[in-house]
Design a protein around this motif. Structure first.
Motif, PDB file in Angstrom:
ATOM      1  N   VAL A 171       0.858  -1.187   0.000  1.00  0.00           N
ATOM      2  CA  VAL A 171       0.000   0.000   0.000  1.00  0.00           C
ATOM      3  C   VAL A 171       0.889   1.231   0.000  1.00  0.00           C
ATOM      4  O   VAL A 171       1.693   1.431   0.915  1.00  0.00           O
ATOM      5  N   SER A 172       0.768   2.061  -1.039  1.00  0.00           N
ATOM      6  CA  SER A 172       1.524   3.319  -1.086  1.00  0.00           C
ATOM      7  C   SER A 172       0.573   4.492  -0.905  1.00  0.00           C
ATOM      8  O   SER A 172      -0.580   4.448  -1.367  1.00  0.00           O
ATOM      9  N   TYR A 173       1.049   5.535  -0.251  1.00  0.00           N
ATOM     10  CA  TYR A 173       0.184   6.687   0.024  1.00  0.00           C
ATOM     11  C   TYR A 173       1.033   7.878   0.446  1.00  0.00           C
ATOM     12  O   TYR A 173       2.209   7.747   0.795  1.00  0.00           O
ATOM     13  N   ARG A 174       0.404   9.065   0.382  1.00  0.00           N
ATOM     14  CA  ARG A 174       1.007  10.297   0.895  1.00  0.00           C
ATOM     15  C   ARG A 174       0.327  10.625   2.220  1.00  0.00           C
ATOM     16  O   ARG A 174      -0.889  10.850   2.254  1.00  0.00           O
ATOM     17  N   SER A 175       1.074  10.671   3.268  1.00  0.00           N
ATOM     18  CA  SER A 175       0.469  10.907   4.581  1.00  0.00           C
ATOM     19  C   SER A 175      -0.174  12.289   4.663  1.00  0.00           C
ATOM     20  O   SER A 175      -1.195  12.470   5.335  1.00  0.00           O
ATOM     21  N   THR A 176       0.398  13.275   3.942  1.00  0.00           N
ATOM     22  CA  THR A 176      -0.154  14.630   4.006  1.00  0.00           C
ATOM     23  C   THR A 176      -1.473  14.756   3.261  1.00  0.00           C
ATOM     24  O   THR A 176      -2.201  15.727   3.462  1.00  0.00           O
ATOM     25  N   ASP A 177      -1.800  13.789   2.404  1.00  0.00           N
ATOM     26  CA  ASP A 177      -3.015  13.877   1.586  1.00  0.00           C
ATOM     27  C   ASP A 177      -4.096  12.889   2.025  1.00  0.00           C
ATOM     28  O   ASP A 177      -5.102  12.737   1.327  1.00  0.00           O
ATOM     29  N   VAL A 178      -3.879  12.186   3.137  1.00  0.00           N
ATOM     30  CA  VAL A 178      -4.923  11.294   3.641  1.00  0.00           C
ATOM     31  C   VAL A 178      -6.013  12.139   4.285  1.00  0.00           C
ATOM     32  O   VAL A 178      -5.748  12.881   5.233  1.00  0.00           O
ATOM     33  N   PRO A 179      -7.249  12.078   3.806  1.00  0.00           N
ATOM     34  CA  PRO A 179      -8.313  12.940   4.351  1.00  0.00           C
ATOM     35  C   PRO A 179      -8.594  12.615   5.813  1.00  0.00           C
ATOM     36  O   PRO A 179      -8.400  11.486   6.281  1.00  0.00           O
ATOM     37  N   ALA A 180      -9.074  13.621   6.520  1.00  0.00           N
ATOM     38  CA  ALA A 180      -9.463  13.408   7.913  1.00  0.00           C
ATOM     39  C   ALA A 180     -10.571  12.362   7.982  1.00  0.00           C
ATOM     40  O   ALA A 180     -11.521  12.386   7.189  1.00  0.00           O
ATOM     41  N   GLY A 181     -10.459  11.424   8.913  1.00  0.00           N
ATOM     42  CA  GLY A 181     -11.461  10.380   9.076  1.00  0.00           C
ATOM     43  C   GLY A 181     -11.358   9.248   8.087  1.00  0.00           C
ATOM     44  O   GLY A 181     -12.213   8.363   8.057  1.00  0.00           O
ATOM     45  N   SER A 182     -10.306   9.229   7.262  1.00  0.00           N
ATOM     46  CA  SER A 182     -10.167   8.169   6.268  1.00  0.00           C
ATOM     47  C   SER A 182      -9.939   6.820   6.940  1.00  0.00           C
ATOM     48  O   SER A 182      -9.237   6.710   7.950  1.00  0.00           O
ATOM     49  N   VAL A 183     -10.545   5.780   6.335  1.00  0.00           N
ATOM     50  CA  VAL A 183     -10.357   4.417   6.819  1.00  0.00           C
ATOM     51  C   VAL A 183      -8.890   4.009   6.736  1.00  0.00           C
ATOM     52  O   VAL A 183      -8.412   3.152   7.483  1.00  0.00           O
ATOM     53  N   LEU A 184      -8.121   4.649   5.832  1.00  0.00           N
ATOM     54  CA  LEU A 184      -6.719   4.298   5.667  1.00  0.00           C
ATOM     55  C   LEU A 184      -5.937   4.484   6.963  1.00  0.00           C
ATOM     56  O   LEU A 184      -4.964   3.760   7.213  1.00  0.00           O
ATOM     57  N   ARG A 185      -6.359   5.449   7.805  1.00  0.00           N
ATOM     58  CA  ARG A 185      -5.658   5.684   9.067  1.00  0.00           C
ATOM     59  C   ARG A 185      -5.693   4.442   9.960  1.00  0.00           C
ATOM     60  O   ARG A 185      -4.745   4.193  10.705  1.00  0.00           O
ATOM     61  N   ARG A 186      -6.794   3.676   9.899  1.00  0.00           N
ATOM     62  CA  ARG A 186      -6.880   2.469  10.735  1.00  0.00           C
ATOM     63  C   ARG A 186      -5.821   1.456  10.323  1.00  0.00           C
ATOM     64  O   ARG A 186      -5.211   0.804  11.172  1.00  0.00           O
ATOM     65  N   LEU A 187      -5.622   1.346   9.028  1.00  0.00           N
ATOM     66  CA  LEU A 187      -4.627   0.399   8.540  1.00  0.00           C
ATOM     67  C   LEU A 187      -3.218   0.845   8.927  1.00  0.00           C
ATOM     68  O   LEU A 187      -2.419   0.052   9.422  1.00  0.00           O
ATOM     69  N   THR A 188      -2.893   2.118   8.701  1.00  0.00           N
ATOM     70  CA  THR A 188      -1.538   2.589   8.966  1.00  0.00           C
ATOM     71  C   THR A 188      -1.230   2.673  10.449  1.00  0.00           C
ATOM     72  O   THR A 188      -0.085   2.510  10.862  1.00  0.00           O
ATOM     73  N   SER A 189      -2.251   2.916  11.285  1.00  0.00           N
ATOM     74  CA  SER A 189      -1.995   3.048  12.716  1.00  0.00           C
ATOM     75  C   SER A 189      -1.833   1.702  13.406  1.00  0.00           C
ATOM     76  O   SER A 189      -1.199   1.599  14.452  1.00  0.00           O
ATOM     77  N   SER A 190      -2.397   0.636  12.823  1.00  0.00           N
ATOM     78  CA  SER A 190      -2.337  -0.674  13.478  1.00  0.00           C
ATOM     79  C   SER A 190      -1.320  -1.610  12.859  1.00  0.00           C
ATOM     80  O   SER A 190      -1.116  -2.713  13.352  1.00  0.00           O
ATOM     81  N   SER A 191      -0.651  -1.168  11.779  1.00  0.00           N
ATOM     82  CA  SER A 191       0.238  -2.091  11.062  1.00  0.00           C
ATOM     83  C   SER A 191       1.449  -2.474  11.877  1.00  0.00           C
ATOM     84  O   SER A 191       2.007  -3.557  11.709  1.00  0.00           O
ATOM     85  N   ALA A 192       1.897  -1.606  12.787  1.00  0.00           N
ATOM     86  CA  ALA A 192       3.124  -1.899  13.533  1.00  0.00           C
ATOM     87  C   ALA A 192       2.979  -3.144  14.386  1.00  0.00           C
ATOM     88  O   ALA A 192       3.953  -3.839  14.672  1.00  0.00           O
ATOM     89  N   ALA A 193       1.737  -3.415  14.816  1.00  0.00           N
ATOM     90  CA  ALA A 193       1.527  -4.571  15.690  1.00  0.00           C
ATOM     91  C   ALA A 193       1.402  -5.868  14.906  1.00  0.00           C
ATOM     92  O   ALA A 193       1.380  -6.951  15.485  1.00  0.00           O
ATOM     93  N   ARG A 194       1.312  -5.789  13.586  1.00  0.00           N
ATOM     94  CA  ARG A 194       1.114  -6.981  12.780  1.00  0.00           C
ATOM     95  C   ARG A 194       2.442  -7.694  12.540  1.00  0.00           C
ATOM     96  O   ARG A 194       3.476  -7.071  12.327  1.00  0.00           O
ATOM     97  N   THR A 195       2.405  -8.988  12.546  1.00  0.00           N
ATOM     98  CA  THR A 195       3.579  -9.745  12.129  1.00  0.00           C
ATOM     99  C   THR A 195       3.649  -9.726  10.612  1.00  0.00           C
ATOM    100  O   THR A 195       2.628  -9.670   9.925  1.00  0.00           O
ATOM    101  N   GLY A 196       4.840  -9.763  10.081  1.00  0.00           N
ATOM    102  CA  GLY A 196       5.005  -9.766   8.628  1.00  0.00           C
ATOM    103  C   GLY A 196       4.693  -8.444   7.986  1.00  0.00           C
ATOM    104  O   GLY A 196       4.358  -8.403   6.801  1.00  0.00           O
ATOM    105  N   SER A 197       4.736  -7.370   8.743  1.00  0.00           N
ATOM    106  CA  SER A 197       4.459  -6.054   8.161  1.00  0.00           C
ATOM    107  C   SER A 197       5.734  -5.221   8.147  1.00  0.00           C
ATOM    108  O   SER A 197       6.645  -5.441   8.938  1.00  0.00           O
ATOM    109  N   ALA A 198       5.784  -4.287   7.214  1.00  0.00           N
ATOM    110  CA  ALA A 198       6.921  -3.371   7.116  1.00  0.00           C
ATOM    111  C   ALA A 198       6.389  -2.004   6.745  1.00  0.00           C
ATOM    112  O   ALA A 198       5.504  -1.884   5.884  1.00  0.00           O
ATOM    113  N   ARG A 199       6.918  -1.011   7.391  1.00  0.00           N
ATOM    114  CA  ARG A 199       6.525   0.370   7.079  1.00  0.00           C
ATOM    115  C   ARG A 199       7.770   1.100   6.579  1.00  0.00           C
ATOM    116  O   ARG A 199       8.778   1.184   7.280  1.00  0.00           O
ATOM    117  N   ILE A 200       7.697   1.591   5.374  1.00  0.00           N
ATOM    118  CA  ILE A 200       8.841   2.246   4.740  1.00  0.00           C
ATOM    119  C   ILE A 200       8.455   3.686   4.434  1.00  0.00           C
ATOM    120  O   ILE A 200       7.441   3.939   3.769  1.00  0.00           O
TER     121      ILE A 200
END
Length: 1013
Positions: A171-200
């Motif tokens: 999943v690629s995205y621009r953090s400055t362009d994610v709208p307020a209340g976007s569902v994408l925030r749930r994915l990006t905020s919880s990914s650190a706790a997932r196994t097999g995930s990487a944030r670049i």
């Protein structure tokens, strides 16, 4: 470029499937490219579903997903319909019929409608998940997910959370362009706790990475630090902006093919590539009006400005300015460089925003910007020049352009001064007096470095000519401008045009003897193609005759330095007396005592010493050259005359080349050549020296390219003092290739120019090679005549190097006349002369001549006794090409020339050896094995052995396939091949692979790292 770590992180994550990779970064940072490069490098090509979310104001629910599925699974769905896919879809996927009516035959029957919209939505998303999984997709890419609709993001969340998921998610995205209340925030905020995930998080490229990217785009290693910094500052290290800018510069001719790969013209501004402009404006349009106004104000300034200044230019009240500033900062388009100093993210974004503002409003904003800057100390004259220009205030624009040019000249930035003045002279409506004053200053600024201005030099010539044609100018002023115009034409190599302008200027400068003398001495310098030395000398005599009318000490020292330089260039021994008089300034040329030297006088003395050191090399007075050059550099530094220091240091490098001090020489030259402060003729000298070093080490292709470019430029500009060395080196290359006619063609025009101008001092290098070419071409009758003409032309000048060359030519003529024994004795005498100068490389080449002459005379033992130590000395010097040639000659006469390894023979594993690389490169040009053998001084059998080894290592079975494989892997770049070998720790210390047991070392693969002595 610059993404190796991030690529490794993504690769490692995908190796541990199922992975979730979140890739964050601003527009143009390279997210999509990184994904593509990672997937392309996978050992097994993945079945990828690429969902690209477009920037729609109201995106259709699941529209991007549907489009991606239709593009990717069309063939799979056809096979499902035919029953040949081996895939069975459950009844659940019948819910997809409304989305994919064209796939009705492949999908199960439609399902019953549900009353609950949420249940319907959930069922549809589950069906999509099944379709994606059943069709074998193992990598799902969501690109630009910040623009995704809510339904698509819900699908993404369900996939990420599914315990049955086997595919990798990117999943690629621009953090400055994610709208307020976007569902994408749930994915990006919880990914650190997932196994097999990487944030670049992709950051902008550094200056070093920018340099690497520029070098990669243009396939060159010659990228100066200053140019890379210039581009980095204006693109902020964004790969998209950087790459698009590079191609735009190339397309409009600002970057062009040159001897060292690519050259560039001087740049001050960059155009905005359309892709970058559209990307920036799309982001701006999404901001509220206050943020847009703040961005427009920041773009108007173009440089850091404070909040009050931004508010004043944007005409926002304090509260709206504060809110707009905060929003612009949040968007990432505006950054804070230091407390309360804000600027657009990069220069290209600034230009894009400013150019989008309507012209009338833009003028008003620039006037407000000028008013906001007016009270600053020191006065920002360059910024005020720009703002008043854009505001249409011609009077203040001209005032600040003149001030900005003066400040630029004081700091040594001639090009900036030219740009400021050219702009106002060619664009503004000025009074006659102001136009003449600014045109004079423009000519003075341009004449200092016209050859480095690129196309700007020609444009300045046109501008000065237009001023002379359009304005009623008093004779003296006209003469001064015309003189500057003529000098600029000289800088540009347009000798005939320059002569017309300067001769006309002389007639108009009778009331200004100082300028008249400058005009005359400009014509005294022996440039051009047709004038004999006597005509140049007559102009020198006329200039000197005006000396008594020149009262200014500054002008008198200028005249004295130029007089001494012209005399030395013409080969007049009186020039050395003139240099001594300049160095000792207790009295002037008329014997009158002088006071302490002014700063200007000190700098002119330094220039005179540098010129004397340069010409002393041609005369063969090497100890004197080093003494003069050392004094010149010391005086330049103590007097702050930095603009000529690099020129003097490159002249020292030339002296080191001639005297055999080759250790580290190539690196020194490259460093000076890459410096933006190095003047054009010094750049030409650097290219010449690098070409000569390339030739001595056997890098024939790069040597030929460099030397051919230097010779062409020297011919174009009428530089008689530059043409001899490159012509001689090119002639040697052609003779080695068995092409004497081409050797004659490249050397004869230079010799005839020297003859026509009667300037035999400059025949030292080219005449012996020209005579060799005549002999090889069968024209032996002309050899003796040319040798006599050279000797007679030199006369009794105390010029050790030309005199030694003249005696060398006599020996060549004697050998051509069938007297090799006598020639051998003379060659030995000349070799000792070269050694004693010292000019050891030429001494070794002359000893090779002696050995060959002895062979022709039948004295094989004497020849071997001469050639064996000569070959060893060439090896020690790093003269690989010459050492190979002599070794080949010795082998032909039964002498085993060996290389001794202290640790046994080195292996190269699967890498091509340096010699294999050479053979492959030559075969790729179409040469036969026999021709390759002749070129490299090997036997055809040895060449075939190298070819067989290279084919085995590259896993090919034919010459054509070998050339293609070598091209694909970059091995046809000779410099790359050597650096690759060195990088594996396997760089050869031998110049060639020989067939028999060896006992003697041959030359190293690298550039010369030894002194010749």
């Amino acid at each position: 470029m610059g993404r190796r770590h991030e690529l490794a992180v993504m690769t490692a994550a995908l190796d541990d499937a199922p992975a979730l990779v979140l890739l964050e970064g601003e527009a143009g940072i390279g997210k999509t490219r990184l994904i593509h490069e990672c997937l392309a490098a996978r050992p097994v090509k993945p079945h990828t579903l690429q969902v690209t979310c477009p920037p729609l104001l109201e995106p259709f629910p699941l529209g991007a997903v549907v489009d991606a599925l239709q593009a990717t699974l069309r063939e799979t769905m056809r096979k499902i319909a035919d029953g040949t896919a081996g895939i069975e879809l459950s009844p659940l996927t019948g819910a997809l019929r409304p989305l994919f009516p064209e796939w009705a035959e492949a999908l199960p029957p439609a399902m019953e409608s549900l009353d609950d919209p949420k249940a319907t939505r959930h069922r549809l998303l589950r069906a999509l998940m099944e379709l994606i999984e059943r069709c074998g997709v193992n990598v799902l890419v969501f690109d630009d997910a910040h623009w995704a609709d809510a339904a698509s993001l819900e699908l993404l969340l369900m996939l990420a959370a599914s315990p049955l998921r086997r595919m990798n998610l990117i999943v690629s995205y621009r953090s400055t362009d994610v709208p307020a209340g976007s569902v994408l925030r749930r994915l990006t905020s919880s990914s650190a706790a997932r196994t097999g995930s990487a944030r670049i998080v992709l950051e902008p490229l550094t200056v070093t990475e920018t340099t690497q990217m520029i070098a990669g785009v243009f396939e060159t290693r010659q990228v100066s630090g200053e140019f890379a910094t210039f581009i980095h500052e204006r693109t902020a290290g964004l790969p998209l902006a950087l790459e698009e800018t590079m191609w735009l510069l190339r397309d409009r001719g600002d970057i062009f093919p040159a001897a060292d790969g690519w050259g560039r013209r001087a740049l001050s501004e960059l155009q905005v590539p359309p892709t970058v402009r559209d990307s920036v404006l799309e982001r701006v349009e999404r901001l509220d009006p206050a943020a847009q106004r703040v961005l427009e104000a920041a773009a108007t300034f173009g440089e850091p400005a404070g909040e009050p200044a931004l508010g004043a230019v944007s005409e926002l009240d304090a509260e709206h300015a504060r809110r707009g500033l905060a929003a612009a900062l949040s968007s990432g388009l505006l950054i804070e460089t230091e407390p309360d100093q804000f600027v657009c993210r990069h220069a290209l974004a600034s230009r894009a925003v400013e150019e989008a503002v309507p012209a009338s409003e833009r003028r008003r904003m620039h006037r407000r910007a000028a008013e906001a800057l007016a009270g600053m100390e020191p006065v920002p004259v360059a910024r005020l020049c720009r703002h008043y220009r854009e505001a249409g205030d011609v009077g203040r624009w001209a005032e600040y352009a003149e001030a900005a040019a003066a400040r630029a000249l004081e700091s040594g930035d001639d090009h900036a001064a030219v740009v400021f003045l050219y702009d106002v002279v060619t664009t503004a409506e000025l009074s006659s007096d102001l136009m003449i004053r600014l045109a004079r200053k423009l000519g003075e600024a341009a004449a200092w470095g016209g050859a480095s201005l690129g196309t700007m030099g020609r444009r300045v010539c046109d501008a000065l000519s237009a001023v002379l044609d359009a304005v009623d100018v008093p004779a003296v002023d006209r003469g001064e401008v015309r003189l500057l115009l003529g000098r600029l034409h000289l800088q540009l190599g347009e000798f005939e045009t320059a002569v017309r302008e300067i001769e006309a200027a002389v007639a108009e400068l009778d009331e200004r003897p100082d300028l008249g003398a400058r005009a005359m001495i400009s014509l005294a310098f022996p440039r051009g193609h047709d004038w004999p030395a006597s005509r140049h000398r007559s102009w020198l005599d006329r200039a000197v005759a005006l000396r008594s009318r020149v009262s200014s000490r500054d002008e008198r020292i200028w005249l004295a330095v130029d007089r001494a330089s012209v005399l030395l260039m013409l080969g007049d021994d009186a020039g050395w007396v003139a240099v001594d008089e300049i160095e000792d300034r207790n009295t002037d040329e008329d014997g009158d005592e002088t006071g302490p030297a002014t700063l200007f006088e000190l700098r002119q003395i330094a220039r005179g010493l540098m010129n004397a050191g340069h010409f002393a090399i041609a005369w063969g007075r090497y100890a004197e050259s080093r003494r003069r050059l050392t004094a010149a550099v010391d005086l330049m530094r103590s007097s702050g005359y930095g603009r000529l220091v690099n020129s003097a240091q490159l002249t020292v490098a030339h002296l080191d080349w001639q005297t055999g001090a080759w250790t580290g020489l190539a690196d020194r030259i490259r460093q000076l050549a890459q410096d933006e402060d190095t003047l054009p003729e010094a750049q030409l000298e650097a290219a010449l020296l690098l070409g000569l070093l390339d030739l001595s080490t056997g890098k024939r292709q790069s040597a030929h390219e460099r030397l051919r470019n230097v010779l062409d430029e020297a011919i174009r500009r009428g530089l008689i003092d530059v043409q001899g060395l490159p012509a001689a080196a090119l002639g040697r290359l052609h003779l080695a290739d068995g092409a004497p006619d081409r050797a004659v063609a490249v050397t004869q025009p230079v010799v005839e120019l020297i003859d026509r101008k009667d300037m035999w001092l400059w025949a030292t290098d080219v005449m012996p090679v020209f005579l060799d070419a005549l002999v090889a071409a069968g024209d032996t009758e002309a050899v003796a005549a040319w040798a006599r003409r050279f000797t007679a032309g030199l006369g009794d000048r105390h010029a050790p190097a030309p005199q030694a060359a003249a005696r060398l030519c006599q020996a060549v003529a004697i050998e051509a006349a069938g007297r090799p024994g006598r020639a051998a004795a003379l060659f030995g005498d000349v070799a000792r002369e070269w050694r004693d100068l010292p000019r050891p490389y030429d001494g070794l080449l002359t000893m090779e001549r002696r050995g060959r002459a002895l062979l022709s005379a039948g004295d094989e033992a004497g020849a071997v006794d001469t050639l064996v130590p000569t070959q060893r000395a060439l090896v020690d010097a790093g003269a690989r090409w010459d050492a190979d040639r002599v070794a080949h000659l010795l082998r032909r006469h039964g002498v085993e020339v060996a290389r001794a390894w202290r640790g046994g023979r080195r292996g190269y594993g699967d890498q091509l050896s340096p010699r294999e690389l050479e053979v492959v490169r030559l075969v790729a040009t179409g040469l036969t094995s026999r021709k390759v053998a002749e070129t490299l001084f090997l036997s055809p059998r040895t060449v075939d052995r190298h070819l067989s080894s290279a084919m085995r290592k590259l896993d090919v079975s034919s010459r054509a396939a070998l050339a293609l494989a070598a091209s694909d892997t970059g091995l046809l770049d000779l410099d790359h091949a050597y650096s690759a070998a060195a990088g594996t720790g396997q760089a050869s210390a031998s110049s060639s692979d020989h067939e028999h047991t060896r006992t003697e070392s041959t030359a190293s693969e690298s550039s010369p790292e030894s002194n010749i002595g």
